[in-house]
Each structure stands twice: as C-alpha cells, then as structure tokens.
Design an enzyme around this catalytic site. Structure first.
Site, PDB file in Angstrom:
ATOM      1  N   ALA A  46      41.067  48.022  43.874  1.00  0.00           N
ATOM      2  CA  ALA A  46      40.665  48.014  42.552  1.00  0.00           C
ATOM      3  C   ALA A  46      42.047  47.486  41.943  1.00  0.00           C
ATOM      4  O   ALA A  46      43.053  48.018  42.219  1.00  0.00           O
ATOM      5  CB  ALA A  46      40.055  48.952  42.067  1.00  0.00           C
ATOM      6  N   LYS A  47      41.535  47.532  40.489  1.00  0.00           N
ATOM      7  CA  LYS A  47      42.940  47.223  39.636  1.00  0.00           C
ATOM      8  C   LYS A  47      42.465  47.245  38.245  1.00  0.00           C
ATOM      9  O   LYS A  47      41.394  46.803  37.943  1.00  0.00           O
ATOM     10  CB  LYS A  47      43.837  45.928  39.998  1.00  0.00           C
ATOM     11  CG  LYS A  47      45.218  45.998  39.420  1.00  0.00           C
ATOM     12  CD  LYS A  47      46.231  46.344  40.572  1.00  0.00           C
ATOM     13  CE  LYS A  47      47.540  46.418  40.126  1.00  0.00           C
ATOM     14  NZ  LYS A  47      48.461  46.608  41.004  1.00  0.00           N
TER      15      LYS A  47
END
Ligand code: NAD
Length: 423
Positions: free
Chosen positions: A112-113
C-alpha cells in the site's frame, strides 16, 4: 498502454514502468500467469478531500490518496508521501512496488502507499498537524493494525506518524500503536528503525560484492544522496574498509580518491546542511559524478537518476539502488547491455520495511527487542532474501530486478490461487 480508465501512464512514468516490469516477469510465472492481471490493477484506491483552516483563517483543500495495491498476503504496508507532485498514478505505482518489496523479502504484508499533494514547506507546524489528522480520519475507514499500516516516506517523519497514531486511536477509542510504524520510541517505535534502510543497503551491498568478487577492503564507493539512507550506508561501508570516493547531494559533488574521512564529512553536513564546501575533498561538476570510477555506485537520492545517457558513461561494476526507482527502464537496458550488475531497490532498500515489520511485531506483543537483536534479525532476513533472488537470477539467466519480481510475484500469485476468487 492504459489498462485502467483513471490513469494514463507512459513508458517511463511510474505506473508505466511498473506495468513493463510485470510484462517482463510474466513468461517466468508458469501456470500462475493465469492470475497475473491481478497485479496490473490495485485492489482499492481511495481519493480523499483534506480541508483545513489555515493560520490566516482561509480554508484550503488538499487532495489525498491511500492505495492498497494488494492485500493478498497480509495487511497493506507502505509509506505516506507529502509532495506537490504526488498523483494517484504515482501512489498506485509506489503501492505496487511495496507489494513486490514485501513479497520479495517474504514479509507477511500486501502493498500500500499514501500521499497528499502539498508542499510541506509552505505550511506551519500547526497546519501540518491539521492536514495529517484530517487525512488520517479520512483514510481511517481502510487503515488499521490488521488492515493497512502506514509509515514515513518523503517529507513525513516520526512526528507525523505520532499524529496519525493519536488520531486513529482517538477515533477508535483505544491506543493503537500498531497502526503505523516509524513512530518515536516512546510511542512503541523500534530501536534501529532510523538507520535500518542505510544498514540494509550496506548488508545487501556486502553480499552482492561477495558474489561478484569485489573486495570490501579498499573498494571504491560513490554515493548520490547523503541523507538518511546514503549517509548511513556510506558510514557502514567506510567502517568496513571501503573508500567513499565521491558524494553528491543537492548542494554539490565532492571527490577524494583516497576516501573521505567520514566523521569529518558527517560533521560538516550536520553543520552546513550539505556536502558543498567540505575541505576534505575537491569539488567537481555535478555531471562528472556519473563518470567517477567506482566499484559500487549507490544512488540514494531521487527517482529517475540513471537515464540511458548517464548509464552509457558509468564506470562502475555494481549499482546498488538505495533510492526507490533511481534507474529508468531505458537506463536499466543500457546497464544490462553493458554487463553492469544492478541490485534493485525492492531488495537493496528493504531494510526499512523489514525493521518496520519488527516494530509492528513488537507493538503487538508489547515486548521490545534490543538494537543488537534487531540488527542480527535484519541481517539474517535480507541476506536470505538476497540469496534466493540471486539464485533465481542464475536459474533463469535474468537480471536481479526481474528475478526479484519473479520471486515476489510467484509468492503473491500462489497466495491468490490458494485463496481462490470470492465469491
Ligand atoms: P533524505 O531526505 O534523508 O535524503 C535525501 C538526499 O538526497 C539528501 O542528501 C539530498 O541532498 C539529496 N538530494 C536531493 N536532491 C538531490 C539532487 N537533485 N541531486 C543530488 N542529491 C539530491 O531522504 P532518504 O530518507 O535518505 O531517502 C532517499 C531515497 O531512499 C528516496 O528515494 C526514498 O524514497 C528512498 N528510501 C528511503 C527509505 C527510508 O527509510 N528513509 C526507505 C526506502 C527507500
């Protein structure tokens, strides 16, 4: 090229680069290739409006994102970036690379980011706190210690993580230390986290040099970027007998054929904010940094630094990617053609997320390890991951980047296949 309606990637843009890496890996996935399309789209992408009242009484709106590229192998994991150039496309690519990095090292995470499109230099500390708290509330519907665990990235730090942890805890009614990593030590942060990425760069560099028969003693090392990652990696190389012969940062480039005195250089940078003006070496033109003769080149500053043109002129044997995405696809091709070995970012800078994983584990067990224990475990995990990637590259006769993708994508897609498609 566009595989999704909401982004328009190009060959060297972040999502375009990622897609071409997935294309390169597909032939090595065997029966799992049936599932590869899963990797070409994020599982979930959240776009949020982040309104705050500025110190001058006006209302400002910022655009924020949290992308969960994959949750197949575990909770999402990846940093939050504050930068005026942040876009959904960039965050998507960064989240996908986290999927690859976490799987390449075999950490039990997806990828994720997050990011907010803003220039933190233009905000006061109070405004930054408001933005961080509102953003955390907005993405609070998808993050959590078991769902998705943010961490620092460009322009975010332990203070931002403390505000995120506090906001999430206030909203859920319980202190949730495990919701973010990279926290200050009093809030459940881990010893060794700050130095972990630079330490990992050194450890992986040492292993790659051993494989390539490059002696550590007297080895010539050139480093671009002398911040958290570059300076700590350089310090460890020098402490183990190598010579740091060239350093470039945003203030300039310096050269010393005999190797810099690291303590003096670190003191100079702490006092002046950059390497320019350091008396223990000669100033050279920034462009000449890319022609310095070295055994190992460590790009540890920005994306897109090793272009095809620079790659043509490099005089090194090994490129050790401390930064995320420092080599363009065209640059990569030139290095490959010239026989220069590239240790890709997904393994070379994986020390940071590995110690983030340790932090999360320590928070869950409420039992904290010594710095020595952390460093020994870090060394063991990333050295093992590197060995597996190296052997995969030899087995298929592919470069280390594609090999890291083969290892990582195989793990993700095996998990995908075992889980099956819901419903
Ligand atoms: P940092 O802000 O501490 O240091 C960045 C360095 O790059 C500074 O020395 C700066 O002077 C230099 N720099 C900036 N612009 C430059 C330019 N135009 N030319 C040459 N040098 C320039 O950042 P950091 O934490 O060391 O991160 C560096 C890279 O490593 C980034 O790509 C980041 O995404 C990546 N990375 C960092 C971590 C981490 O834990 N810090 C983890 C994984 C990857």
């Amino acid at each position: 090229m566009p595989n999704l309606s909401f982004v328009s990637p190009t060959r060297n843009s972040p999502w375009g680069t990622y897609l071409s890496q997935i294309d390169a890996v597909e032939p090595y996935l065997g029966h799992l290739a049936r599932w590869v399309e899963t990797l070409r789209r994020p599982k979930r992408a959240l776009i949020v409006d982040v309104p705050i009242e500025l110190d001058n009484g006006t209302i400002a709106h910022f655009e924020g994102y949290r992308v969960q590229h994959s949750l197949t192998r575990g909770p999402g994991k990846g940093g939050v970036r504050y930068h005026p150039d942040v876009t959904l496309e960039e965050v998507m690519a960064l989240s996908a690379w986290m999927t690859i990095k976490n799987a390449a090292v075999n950490l039990p995470y997806g990828g994720a980011k997050g990011g907010i499109r803003l220039d933190p230099k233009t905000l006061s500390k109070k405004e930054l706190e408001k933005v961080t708290r509102r953003y955390t509330s907005e993405i609070g519907i998808i993050i959590g210690p078991q769902q998705d665990i943010p961490a620092p990235d460009v322009n975010t730090n332990g203070q931002i993580m403390a505000w995120m942890m506090d906001t999430y805890s206030m909203n859920t009614g319980a202190t949730a230390t495990g919701v973010v990593t990279g926290k200050p030590i009093p809030l459940g942060g881990s010893l060794g986290r700050v130095a972990a990425t630079g330490r990992g760069v050194f450890v992986i560099g040492r292993e790659a040099m051993r494989r390539l028969n490059i002696q550590m003693e007297g080895a010539r090392i050139a480093v671009q970027g002398f911040g958290n990652v570059g300076s700590i990696a350089a310090k460890l190389f020098a402490a183990n007998g190598a010579r740091i012969v060239a350093v470039q940062d945003h203030t300039g480039t310096i050269l010393n054929e005999k190797g810099f005195d690291m303590q003096n250089l670190l003191d100079h940078v702490a006092q002046t904010g950059g390497v320019a003006g350091f008396k223990g070496g000669d100033a050279i033109a920034n462009a000449d940094f890319w022609k310095v003769k070295s055994d190992v080149l460590v790009p540890a500053a920005l994306e897109g630094q090793i272009t095809a043109e620079r790659a043509q002129g490099l005089q090194t044997r090994l490129v050790l990617e401390g930064a995320n995405g420092p080599t363009t696809p065209d640059g990569d091709q030139v290095l490959s053609d010239r026989g220069i070995v590239v240790v890709p970012d997904v393994i070379a800078n994986s020390g940071g997320v590995t110690v983030s994983y340790f932090e999360w584990v320590q928070d869950f067990s409420s039992f904290f390890w010594t710095e020595d224990e952390i460093n020994v475990r870090l060394d063991k995990i990333i050295t093992g991951a590197f060995k597996h990637i190296w052997e995969t590259s030899e087995q298929h006769r592919i470069n280390l980047r594609t090999a890291a993708f083969v290892v990582a994508c195989t793990r993700v897609l095996e998990a995908r296949e075992e889980r099956g498609l819901y419903p």
